[in-house]
Design a protein around this motif. Structure first.
Motif, mmCIF file in Angstrom:
data_model
loop_
_atom_site.group_PDB
_atom_site.id
_atom_site.type_symbol
_atom_site.label_atom_id
_atom_site.label_comp_id
_atom_site.label_asym_id
_atom_site.label_seq_id
_atom_site.Cartn_x
_atom_site.Cartn_y
_atom_site.Cartn_z
ATOM 1 N N VAL A 116 0.845 -1.203 0.000
ATOM 2 C CA VAL A 116 0.000 0.000 0.000
ATOM 3 C C VAL A 116 0.876 1.248 0.000
ATOM 4 O O VAL A 116 0.585 2.230 -0.677
ATOM 5 N N SER A 145 1.891 2.048 -3.405
ATOM 6 C CA SER A 145 0.778 2.632 -4.136
ATOM 7 C C SER A 145 0.609 4.112 -3.813
ATOM 8 O O SER A 145 0.462 4.949 -4.708
ATOM 9 N N LEU A 146 0.665 4.441 -2.519
ATOM 10 C CA LEU A 146 0.473 5.833 -2.109
ATOM 11 C C LEU A 146 1.630 6.706 -2.566
ATOM 12 O O LEU A 146 1.435 7.862 -2.959
ATOM 13 N N CYS A 156 1.198 7.414 -6.194
ATOM 14 C CA CYS A 156 0.140 8.417 -6.323
ATOM 15 C C CYS A 156 0.687 9.811 -6.042
ATOM 16 O O CYS A 156 0.446 10.759 -6.792
ATOM 17 N N GLN A 173 1.175 13.078 -8.628
ATOM 18 C CA GLN A 173 0.588 14.373 -8.310
ATOM 19 C C GLN A 173 1.640 15.474 -8.270
ATOM 20 O O GLN A 173 1.411 16.582 -8.764
ATOM 21 N N ASN A 190 -2.229 16.734 -0.851
ATOM 22 C CA ASN A 190 -3.484 16.017 -0.593
ATOM 23 C C ASN A 190 -3.501 15.531 0.860
ATOM 24 O O ASN A 190 -2.920 14.503 1.183
ATOM 25 N N PRO A 191 -4.167 16.301 1.745
ATOM 26 C CA PRO A 191 -4.160 15.973 3.176
ATOM 27 C C PRO A 191 -4.674 14.576 3.479
ATOM 28 O O PRO A 191 -4.209 13.937 4.427
ATOM 29 N N ILE A 192 -5.630 14.110 2.695
ATOM 30 C CA ILE A 192 -6.178 12.779 2.945
ATOM 31 C C ILE A 192 -5.137 11.710 2.634
ATOM 32 O O ILE A 192 -4.940 10.765 3.387
ATOM 33 N N LEU A 193 -4.433 11.908 1.529
ATOM 34 C CA LEU A 193 -3.331 11.013 1.191
ATOM 35 C C LEU A 193 -2.306 11.004 2.316
ATOM 36 O O LEU A 193 -1.834 9.948 2.745
ATOM 37 N N ASN A 206 -9.657 14.902 -3.421
ATOM 38 C CA ASN A 206 -8.565 14.196 -2.752
ATOM 39 C C ASN A 206 -8.906 12.742 -2.478
ATOM 40 O O ASN A 206 -8.071 11.853 -2.675
ATOM 41 N N VAL A 207 -10.126 12.525 -2.012
ATOM 42 C CA VAL A 207 -10.546 11.155 -1.733
ATOM 43 C C VAL A 207 -10.527 10.334 -3.020
ATOM 44 O O VAL A 207 -10.021 9.214 -3.044
ATOM 45 N N GLN A 253 -8.786 10.775 -5.617
ATOM 46 C CA GLN A 253 -7.408 10.569 -6.050
ATOM 47 C C GLN A 253 -6.794 9.352 -5.342
ATOM 48 O O GLN A 253 -6.180 8.491 -5.991
ATOM 49 N N VAL A 254 -7.001 9.292 -4.040
ATOM 50 C CA VAL A 254 -6.448 8.170 -3.286
ATOM 51 C C VAL A 254 -7.189 6.886 -3.649
ATOM 52 O O VAL A 254 -6.584 5.821 -3.780
ATOM 53 N N GLN A 263 -8.445 6.099 -6.469
ATOM 54 C CA GLN A 263 -7.879 5.617 -7.728
ATOM 55 C C GLN A 263 -6.579 4.861 -7.486
ATOM 56 O O GLN A 263 -6.379 3.761 -8.005
ATOM 57 N N SER A 264 -5.747 5.460 -6.656
ATOM 58 C CA SER A 264 -4.463 4.831 -6.360
ATOM 59 C C SER A 264 -4.648 3.437 -5.764
ATOM 60 O O SER A 264 -3.988 2.473 -6.177
ATOM 61 N N LEU A 265 -5.568 3.338 -4.797
ATOM 62 C CA LEU A 265 -5.779 2.053 -4.141
ATOM 63 C C LEU A 265 -6.403 1.040 -5.091
ATOM 64 O O LEU A 265 -6.072 -0.148 -5.055
#
Lengths: 233, 233
Positions: free
Chosen positions: A93, A96-97, A100, A104, A158-161, B89-90, B92-93, B95-97
Motif C-alpha cells: 500500500v 501505491s500511495l 500516487c 501528483q 493532498n491531506p487525505i493522502l 482528494n478522496v 485521487q487516493v 484511484q491509487s488504491l
DNA sequence: AATGCATATATTTTGTAAATTATTTTTTAT
DNA sequence: ATAAAAAATAATTTACAAAATATATGCATT
C-alpha cells in the motif's frame, strides 16, 4: 479548585487529558519502551500518569484506531506484533500511495502549482542521511529516513493522502527493529542512491522513471524489513 | 423524530454497548438521517438510545476516527461536510488504491493464487446494478455500486489495503446526495460499461487496459460527485 | 494417581452517575 | 454600544458499580 494537581508533563496546551495521554503513549511505543505483544493495562497506565482510567482508555482506543496498538474484545490492548505478511501488505500500500504522490507532484510541477525549489528539501534530507549516521540513535535514523518519503507525500498537496500514509506508518512501529551498525551503514549507501533516483524522476518530471525507482526502492526496503523481522524472533 | 425505543439488544451478542451504538449511528448517518453539518449531542443520543453518555461518547470517537464524523475539541461532534477539494482528494487516493488492487489481482491470477472464476462475482454485481434500479432506495443503489469496487479490493488479498479503502469510503458518506431518478438512470448506463471494461482488463490480465479503464471511470465518477455536491450547495 | 469438568474467585473491562472544567450566551453596568 | 461578569450549556473527567472473562481450586471419574 483542585485543578492542576496532576503532573502530566509536556505541552498540555488546550489539549484534553486523553490527548496528552495518547501522544505520551505513542512516544513510548515509538521509542520501544514496551515489548512486542506486551499487554497495556489501563489501570497501570492511569496510575503512572496520575489520571483516572477514562482518559487512558480514550487514548488506548484512539491508538488502536490509528493502528499503533491492537484491541481485542474483552481481552485488553496489546502492542502490535506485525507478521511478515502484514509487513508485505503495508509495503504494498505504501508503494501505491507513494506512486500516487509522485504522479501528483509531477502534475503540480508541470502546471506550476508547486515551486521546483521545493524539491531542494529532498536533496537536503538525502544528504543529511548520508552523513552522521554513527552518532544517531535508532529512532532518529528511522525518522530521517521517514521524512524523505513523508515530504514527497506532503508535496502532493493532498491531506487525505498524507493522513493515510501516516496511519500506514503507525501500523509497523511495533515491528521496527534495531539493526546492527554495520548492516545499517551498507543500507544507507543503497538508500542514498535510490533516494537520489527518486528525486531525479521528480525533478525531470518523468513519471516512468519515478515509478520504476520507487518500485526498486520499496522492493529493497521490504527485503530489509523482512530480514529485520526474521532476525528478532 | 419519534422518541420511541431503539432496540439495541437485537443481535448484540458479544458486542459491547459502545459498538452497538456505533453501528446504529453509522447506519443513521449513511441513511442521511442527520443534516450535513448537524451537531451530534452525546446527551441527546444517550437519551434516545436509553444508555449513558460514556458508550455514546465512545461510539462518537470511534466514528470520528473512522472519518464518518468530525470532532472538534470541546465543541462537539459534527456530521462531515466534504468540500469539493476533499472529494477530489478522496477520489485521487481511491484511484491509487484501486490501481494497486488490480495490479495485485492480475498478479494473483497469473501465479494461480486467485481462481479466475472469482471474477464471475464481478459480472453478477455489474448485471444486478443494471436492472431493478427503479425500486431501490438510494442507500441500496450506493451499496451495490460500492460492492463492485470493494470486491476487487478484496480479491487483492490485502487486509490493510481493504481497511484503508473502507475508511476512505467513510470519509464521504456525509456528502453522498440523493440524485434524481433520471440522472441516475443515465449514470447507471455509463457505469455499467465502465465496470465491464474494468472486468475485462482483469480477466485478460492486461494491467495497461485495467489502468486506463479505472482512470476513465474514476474521472467520470468524480465529475458526477462534484456535480451532486454543487447541486446541494 | 492423574486428568477433566465444574464452580468459585479474582482480575479486568465496561457502564453509570455525578462532579468538574471549559465555552458560549446573556445580562448588566459603564 | 461595548465590555465585563455571571449564568447556562455542554464536554470532559472522576469515582464507583456491574458485568464478563480468565484462572485457580476442588471434586469426580477413569
Amino acid at each position: 479548585m483542585t485543578a492542576g494537581a496532576f503532573s502530566l508533563e509536556s505541552g498540555a496546551l488546550g489539549k484534553t487529558l486523553g490527548e496528552s495521554v495518547r501522544s505520551h503513549l505513542a512516544g513510548l511505543i515509538i521509542r520501544g519502551e514496551f515489548k512486542e505483544g506486551e499487554r497495556l493495562y489501563p489501570e497501570q497506565i492511569a496510575a503512572r500518569f496520575g489520571v483516572s482510567i477514562t482518559p487512558v482508555r480514550e487514548a488506548l482506543m484512539q491508538l488502536a484506531a490509528e493502528g499503533f496498538i491492537e484491541s481485542v474484545q474483552r481481552r485488553g490492548f496489546h502492542v502490535r506484533i506485525p507478521t511478515a505478511d502484514q509487513i508485505r501488505n503495508v509495503w504494498q500500500v505504501r508503494q501505491s500511495l507513494e506512486l500516487c504522490a509522485g504522479e501528483q507532484v509531477i502534475k503540480r510541477l508541470k502546471e506550476g502549482t508547486l515551486d521546483p525549489h521545493a524539491l531542494d528539501r529532498l536533496d537536503a534530507l538525502q544528504k543529511a542521511q548520508l552523513k552522521n549516521t554513527s552518532h544517531m540513535d535508532h529512532a532518529t535514523k528511522l525518522e530521517l529516513n521517514g521524512s524523505f518519503h513523508t515530504t514527497i507525500i506532503e508535496f502532493a498537496g493532498n491531506p487525505i493522502l498524507a493522513s493515510m500514509y501516516r496511519s500506514l506508518q503507525h501500523k509497523v512501529v511495533g515491528g521496527l527493529v534495531q539493526s546492527g551498525l554495520d548492516t545499517w551503514r551498507s543500507r544507507v549507501e543503497k538508500e542514498g542512491q535510490e533516494h537520489k533516483a527518486i528525486i531525479d524522476g521528480l525533478r525531470n518530471q518523468d513519471y516512468a522513471a519515478y515509478d520504476s525507482s520507487v518500485r526498486t526502492h520499496i522492493a529493497r526496503s521490504l527485503d530489509d524489513a523482512l530480514r529485520d523481522l526474521a532476525t528478532r524472533q
